[in-house]
Design an enzyme around this catalytic site. Structure first.
Site, mmCIF file in Angstrom:
data_model
loop_
_atom_site.group_PDB
_atom_site.id
_atom_site.type_symbol
_atom_site.label_atom_id
_atom_site.label_comp_id
_atom_site.label_asym_id
_atom_site.label_seq_id
_atom_site.Cartn_x
_atom_site.Cartn_y
_atom_site.Cartn_z
ATOM 1 N N GLU A 176 0.879 -1.218 -0.116
ATOM 2 C CA GLU A 176 -0.269 -0.500 -0.194
ATOM 3 C C GLU A 176 0.379 1.391 -0.094
ATOM 4 O O GLU A 176 0.280 2.318 0.119
ATOM 5 C CB GLU A 176 -1.190 0.416 1.128
ATOM 6 C CG GLU A 176 -0.057 0.341 2.924
ATOM 7 C CD GLU A 176 -0.159 -1.177 3.097
ATOM 8 O OE1 GLU A 176 0.135 -1.491 4.352
ATOM 9 O OE2 GLU A 176 0.304 -2.169 2.582
ATOM 10 N N HIS A 203 -5.926 -4.204 -7.380
ATOM 11 C CA HIS A 203 -6.838 -3.541 -6.011
ATOM 12 C C HIS A 203 -7.756 -2.484 -6.850
ATOM 13 O O HIS A 203 -8.332 -2.318 -8.250
ATOM 14 C CB HIS A 203 -4.987 -2.045 -5.394
ATOM 15 C CG HIS A 203 -4.844 -2.845 -4.345
ATOM 16 N ND1 HIS A 203 -4.623 -2.568 -3.617
ATOM 17 C CD2 HIS A 203 -4.200 -4.261 -4.334
ATOM 18 C CE1 HIS A 203 -4.046 -3.347 -2.325
ATOM 19 N NE2 HIS A 203 -3.375 -4.498 -3.559
ATOM 20 N N ARG A 207 -2.914 -0.271 -9.923
ATOM 21 C CA ARG A 207 -2.287 0.573 -10.001
ATOM 22 C C ARG A 207 -0.352 0.636 -10.680
ATOM 23 O O ARG A 207 -0.182 2.056 -11.322
ATOM 24 C CB ARG A 207 -1.905 0.482 -7.839
ATOM 25 C CG ARG A 207 -2.890 0.879 -7.528
ATOM 26 C CD ARG A 207 -2.630 0.759 -6.361
ATOM 27 N NE ARG A 207 -3.618 1.156 -5.502
ATOM 28 C CZ ARG A 207 -4.106 1.177 -4.276
ATOM 29 N NH1 ARG A 207 -3.344 0.046 -3.105
ATOM 30 N NH2 ARG A 207 -4.598 1.758 -3.464
ATOM 31 N N ARG A 253 -5.474 6.120 -3.913
ATOM 32 C CA ARG A 253 -3.674 5.985 -3.241
ATOM 33 C C ARG A 253 -3.173 7.266 -4.616
ATOM 34 O O ARG A 253 -1.782 7.262 -4.228
ATOM 35 C CB ARG A 253 -2.869 4.863 -3.609
ATOM 36 C CG ARG A 253 -3.780 4.178 -2.261
ATOM 37 C CD ARG A 253 -2.918 4.302 -0.522
ATOM 38 N NE ARG A 253 -2.946 3.116 -0.433
ATOM 39 C CZ ARG A 253 -3.405 3.955 1.471
ATOM 40 N NH1 ARG A 253 -2.982 5.194 1.674
ATOM 41 N NH2 ARG A 253 -3.774 2.910 2.218
ATOM 42 N N LYS A 278 -11.847 8.514 0.849
ATOM 43 C CA LYS A 278 -12.043 6.731 1.095
ATOM 44 C C LYS A 278 -11.281 6.399 2.032
ATOM 45 O O LYS A 278 -12.188 5.253 2.971
ATOM 46 C CB LYS A 278 -11.190 5.985 0.274
ATOM 47 C CG LYS A 278 -11.821 4.536 0.211
ATOM 48 C CD LYS A 278 -11.483 3.457 -0.923
ATOM 49 C CE LYS A 278 -11.363 2.315 -0.865
ATOM 50 N NZ LYS A 278 -10.841 1.175 -1.784
#
Length: 298
Positions: A176, A203, A207, A253, A278
């Protein structure tokens, strides 16, 4: 997923491929104490990502009186049946969410302190098991100074972040953190590899693809690896500094990744910054407050 009893034992066994997410193991760990005979959880498949999240679950269950035998090297967990007693527990802050703020200090040569950072291991204490605590190890690698005190964790960046050496980061235990670390690495004048994060393709968005596309959009050079990302050249904008929108793909992210780059790359516009809600509802307010304090300290 397959289920069978352990040979010579009445404890049922569940075999599951958790290579896409550690949460599959954690879910079974939480259910297992309430089963009449307990449960053996065995992972089959590639490596399990983000193992610290499983370690957090095991530690919490043990604190509540549950017997858990853990063999993470064999990806096997044995949970005995039993009641979970009532409890009060102080929940640690999410250390992965602190990453963009620590990255801000790293890439701007300033100092940022995150209060209430959990104590690291030492003096016979286990310390936090969060993967986000790896920021204490990762940031000094690229030239930042990291110190822990009662006030929290302080990171101070260097005006010449990084250097011309090549970097290889194994992020299997803390995937993460990859988007934020990628933002830092995209500003380094050196080749960088982020490894052990193939699972990030599954995810909120893919990503690895998103990071590759957006770094290249900003004039850098990035490509995907089987299990990660390689950045061969840093982002660099044209002299006009015309605005460019960095897409976030509805992924919090990716939004914070873009915010970090915007500290050093003129003209960055973050698409849908609200997606950060989020996990951090007031990210924009916290970010602007940080920037105001940094500006006032100069």
């Amino acid at each position: 997923m397959a289920q069978r009893p352990v040979e010579g034992s009445a404890i049922p066994e569940v075999c599951i491929d958790a290579s896409a997410s550690s949460q599959f193991v954690s879910a079974f760990l939480l259910v297992a104490p309430r089963l009449p005979q307990g449960l053996v959880i065995r992972h089959v498949g590639d490596a399990v990502p983000s193992v610290p999240h499983i370690e957090m679950t095991v530690e919490t269950l043990r604190e509540l009186g549950v017997r858990v035998e853990s063999s993470p090297e064999q990806y096997t967990w044995v949970v005995r049946p039993g009641a979970i007693r009532g409890f009060e527990k102080t929940i640690e802050p999410d250390l992965s969410n602190a990453g963009p703020f620590l990255a801000a200090a790293t890439v701007t040569g300033t100092s940022v302190t995150i209060p209430d950072w959990p104590a690291p291991a030492g003096d016979g204490q286990p310390g936090t098991t969060q993967g986000g605590d790896m920021w204490r190890e990762l940031l000094p690698t690229v030239g930042a100074t990291v110190s822990y005190s009662e006030k929290g964790l302080t990171v101070t960046g260097s005006p010449a972040v990084g250097g011309e050496r090549e970097y290889v980061f194994d992020l299997a235990r803390c995937g993460e953190l990859a988007p934020t670390l990628a933002a830092i690495c995209a500003l380094l004048p050196a080749r960088t590899e982020l490894r052990g994060i193939a699972h990030l393709r599954g995810h909120e968005t893919d990503r690895l693809k998103a990071l590759r596309v957006e770094i290249n959009r900003l004039g850098g050079s990035a490509d995907e690896l089987d299990d990660g990302l390689v950045i061969d050249a840093p982002v660099q904008r044209a002299a006009t500094n015309a605005a460019v929108t960095v897409r976030t793909y509805e992924d919090h992210r990716m939004a914070t990744f873009a915010a970090v780059l915007g500290l050093r790359v003129p003209g960055v516009v973050v698409e849908n910054i609200a997606t950060t809600a989020k996990t951090l509802p007031d990210f924009v307010g916290l970010w602007n407050n940080m920037l105001g304090q940094l500006e006032g300290s100069r």
